[in-house]
Enzyme design. Structure first.
Site, PDB file in Angstrom:
ATOM      1  N   ASP A 202       0.993  -1.177   0.093  1.00 12.60           N
ATOM      2  CA  ASP A 202      -0.169  -0.124   0.104  1.00 12.60           C
ATOM      3  C   ASP A 202       0.952   1.313   0.028  1.00 12.60           C
ATOM      4  OD1 ASP A 202      -2.775   1.189   0.663  1.00 12.60           O
ATOM      5  OD2 ASP A 202      -1.556   2.131   2.294  1.00 12.60           O
ATOM      6  N   GLU A 271       1.627  -0.677  -5.071  1.00 14.67           N
ATOM      7  CA  GLU A 271       0.557   0.365  -5.241  1.00 14.67           C
ATOM      8  C   GLU A 271       1.332   1.763  -5.583  1.00 14.67           C
ATOM      9  OE1 GLU A 271      -3.548   2.801  -3.701  1.00 14.67           O
ATOM     10  OE2 GLU A 271      -1.753   2.468  -2.477  1.00 14.67           O
TER      11      GLU A 271
HETATM   12  O1  TEU Z   1      -4.274   4.664  -1.015  1.00 15.41           O
HETATM   13  C1  TEU Z   1      -2.902   5.424  -1.457  1.00 15.41           C
HETATM   14  C2  TEU Z   1      -3.092   6.304  -2.265  1.00 15.41           C
HETATM   15  O2  TEU Z   1      -2.114   6.668  -3.255  1.00 15.41           O
HETATM   16  C3  TEU Z   1      -4.202   7.423  -2.191  1.00 15.41           C
HETATM   17  O3  TEU Z   1      -3.770   8.620  -2.681  1.00 15.41           O
HETATM   18  C4  TEU Z   1      -5.276   7.026  -2.775  1.00 15.41           C
HETATM   19  O4  TEU Z   1      -5.070   7.413  -4.104  1.00 15.41           O
HETATM   20  C5  TEU Z   1      -6.521   7.783  -2.441  1.00 15.41           C
HETATM   21  O5  TEU Z   1      -6.909   7.227  -1.405  1.00 15.41           O
HETATM   22  C6  TEU Z   1      -7.806   8.036  -3.123  1.00 15.41           C
HETATM   23  O6  TEU Z   1      -8.744   8.835  -2.847  1.00 15.41           O
HETATM   24  C7  TEU Z   1      -3.926   3.540  -0.115  1.00 15.41           C
HETATM   25  C8  TEU Z   1      -5.252   2.906  -0.034  1.00 15.41           C
HETATM   26  O7  TEU Z   1      -5.593   2.188  -1.131  1.00 15.41           O
HETATM   27  C9  TEU Z   1      -6.316   3.795   0.521  1.00 15.41           C
HETATM   28  O8  TEU Z   1      -7.539   2.888   0.566  1.00 15.41           O
HETATM   29  C10 TEU Z   1      -5.963   4.234   1.984  1.00 15.41           C
HETATM   30  O9  TEU Z   1      -6.831   5.413   2.307  1.00 15.41           O
HETATM   31  C11 TEU Z   1      -4.428   4.800   1.721  1.00 15.41           C
HETATM   32  O10 TEU Z   1      -3.490   4.048   1.266  1.00 15.41           O
HETATM   33  C12 TEU Z   1      -4.057   5.173   3.141  1.00 15.41           C
HETATM   34  O11 TEU Z   1      -3.575   4.028   3.734  1.00 15.41           O
END
Ligand code: TEU
Length: 541
Positions: A202, A271
């Site tokens: 993540d 990600e």
């Molecule tokens: O998201 C990481 C991320 O790059 C965020 O900018 C995402 O694009 C954003 O939430 C979109 O609105 C990850 C997870 O996938 C997300 O669900 C979490 O909220 C976030 O990390 C924090 O852990």
């Protein structure tokens, strides 16, 4: 060797644990619920599942705020339930990948609590800095959190500010501290020892910041306030070279668990919403970066040329022999059926005939759509709550997180509880799995047909890739061929039927329709001459 990785030519499925299936009627999905549905995944043609976080968490960000990296939150069950899930998945030949969240912990993690109580060792686990004017009123720099507002919070007891690139209740861990790196390796080890097949990492790009903590320059995006994340350019909030080095180490660590057998390799999928070059760079470290082009670069307004450009860009940038991948949706973005109204069949077909790995999000295989009418009172997403009652609708990620629609019984067969954590979409009596299984044609049946081709058709599993645009940007084409067998994909972007002569494309002179989108209903097994292909309005074949 990585083109032989088990994830090549697979379908990788994101389970959103809260919303898949509730086995104990508390309104929230859980691990035993997922275990009950493993056969369904295999039946559908899914090869591997990744679970959004299942660890103990105050659920401020629904599990992305972790208070214990090596446990299971009681709402989802027990560690024993997790072991059962893995054991059953192994019996079925289904791979299990876990979401790991290294960038931050919950503020309720024991480490952060100790940090606040003055324990220097644990204070150094997080990123602290003095205020700009050495006071408690001006943060160390102008950084903004992804969820809006300052990325720093002042703590009286410590007399310093701590960094949180997301919610204030998600303090950033300090990866320049080797103790933190060692702790995270222990976390990887804990789960790998339980026999999982890898990790989805993540917020990967956020892990290291430029240590100088310099002010960010302003972006040129208009209409934003200094509370909005995109108000700044974020050139100092990411230190990607340190990031790549970390993944190289993690890869080496995970490889100890990998047999010489390619099937036993551990997956590490990243990600990172960075630019193309920086995203592709991850491949060099033998980790797989998610390809978000269908999420970030294409919209309902995109033309055939846009699709061609985006697909070619990934294929041409990726190092030779690596596994491509195509993400159609996830829990942070509107669903594919909502981003591309009327085109979810077309995109599903496309993602399945493209080389590499297809990534499907919880419920997209039945074409679920966003529930846009969630009230302010029912809103759960911290990002939406931060935006306030006026603005939450455009920002909320709740609409794509509603419960899976299994059938037309109470709560769409997701739960027997009186109410569910997010409301079920009202369309569930019309749109559900049971109905689609019974129907002669449905999105789900199309998905299964394509999944079978994705695995079994040699033109797809080992064939070359070529894309083209025809009839003045009206039609997109993709050709996959291994010399012996060929698959041709066509998508008509227009409201008019199109006639194509593709005799110059090196295709066989006679083609047979194997699949088509549900609405246009082109007959399968129909024979077509390559010099005279008639493609109905808005059809994909
Ligand atoms: O998201 C990481 C991320 O790059 C965020 O900018 C995402 O694009 C954003 O939430 C979109 O609105 C990850 C997870 O996938 C997300 O669900 C979490 O909220 C976030 O990390 C924090 O852990």
């Amino acid at each position: 060797i990585y083109n032989k990785s088990w994830w090549n030519n697979t379908i990788f499925y994101q389970v959103y644990p809260r919303s898949l299936y509730d086995s104990n009627d508390d309104g929230v999905g859980d691990l035993p619920g997922i275990t009950l549905k493993l056969e369904y995944f295999v039946e559908t043609g899914i090869d591997a599942i990744w679970l959004s976080p299942i660890y103990p968490s105050p659920m401020v960000d629904f599990g992305y705020d972790i208070s214990d990296f090596t446990g299971v939150d009681p709402i989802y069950g027990t560690l024993d339930d997790f072991k059962k899930l893995v054991a059953r998945a192994k019996e079925l030949g289904l791979k299990v990948v876990l979401d790991i969240v290294p960038n931050h912990s919950s503020d309720q993690h024991e480490w952060f609590k100790k940090a606040l109580s003055g324990d220097q060792k644990y204070k150094d686990y997080y990123v602290w800095a003095d205020g700009k004017n050495k006071d408690d009123k001006t943060p160390p720099n102008n950084w903004i959190s992804v969820f809006d507002g300052p990325a720093w919070t002042y703590v009286d007891a410590v007399k310093q500010w701590y960094l949180h690139q997301f919610d204030p209740r998600q303090p950033d861990l300090n990866f320049y501290n080797s103790d933190v790196q060692a702790e995270m390796i222990k976390v990887l080890k804990f789960w790998l020892d339980l026999g999982i097949d890898g990790f989805r990492v993540d917020s990967a790009a956020f892990i290291f910041e430029d240590e100088r903590l310099l002010d960010e320059p302003r972006s040129n995006i208009q209409g934003l306030t200094s509370r909005n994340y995109n108000f700044l350019r974020h050139i100092y909030t990411f230190d990607l070279s340190a990031n790549y080095k970390l993944f190289e180490e993690w890869r080496n660590f995970a490889d100890v668990y990998s047999d010489t057998n390619d099937q036993d390799q551990k997956m590490m999928v990243i990600e990172a919403y960075t630019d193309l070059d920086h995203t592709i760079e991850y491949y060099k470290y033998n980790v797989l970066p998610f390809n978000f082009k269908f999420i970030r670069n294409l919209t309902a307004a995109s033309t055939a040329n846009d699709y061609k450009r985006e697909m070619d860009e990934w294929m041409n940038s990726m190092p030779k022999g690596e596994v491509a991948n195509w993400v159609l949706g996830n829990h942070d973005n509107p669903r594919v059926a909502s981003r591309f109204p009327g085109k979810s069949d077309h995109l599903t077909m496309l993602s399945m005939i493209l080389p590499g790995m297809t990534v499907t999000y919880n419920g997209d295989e039945i074409g679920m759509v966003d529930k846009r009418d969630i009230s302010w009172e029912n809103t759960q997403d911290p990002q939406a709550c931060n935006a306030g009652q006026e603005n939450y609708r455009n920002i909320s990620r709740d609409p794509e997180r509603t419960p899976f629609q299994w059938d037309s019984t109470k709560n769409a067969g997701f739960s027997k509880a009186d109410s569910t954590w997010l409301p079920v979409n009202k369309n569930y009596k019309k749109l559900n799995l049971a109905k689609q299984v019974k129907a002669r044609r449905s999105h789900y049946k199309l998905y299964k047909t394509l999944a079978l081709m994705h695995h079994k058709e040699p033109a797809l599993t080992e064939g070359s890739y070529k894309s083209f645009v025809a009839n003045d940007n009206s039609v997109l084409g993709v050709i996959r061929s291994n010399g012996c067998r060929t698959v041709l994909y066509l998508l008509n972007f227009t409201k008019k039927s199109q006639t194509l002569n593709l005799s110059g494309e090196g295709l066989p002179s006679l083609l047979v329709v194997k699949a088509s989108d549900v609405d246009s209903n082109v007959k399968t097994s129909k024979l077509v001459n390559v010099d005279k292909i008639r493609l109905p309005a808005k059809a994909a074949v």
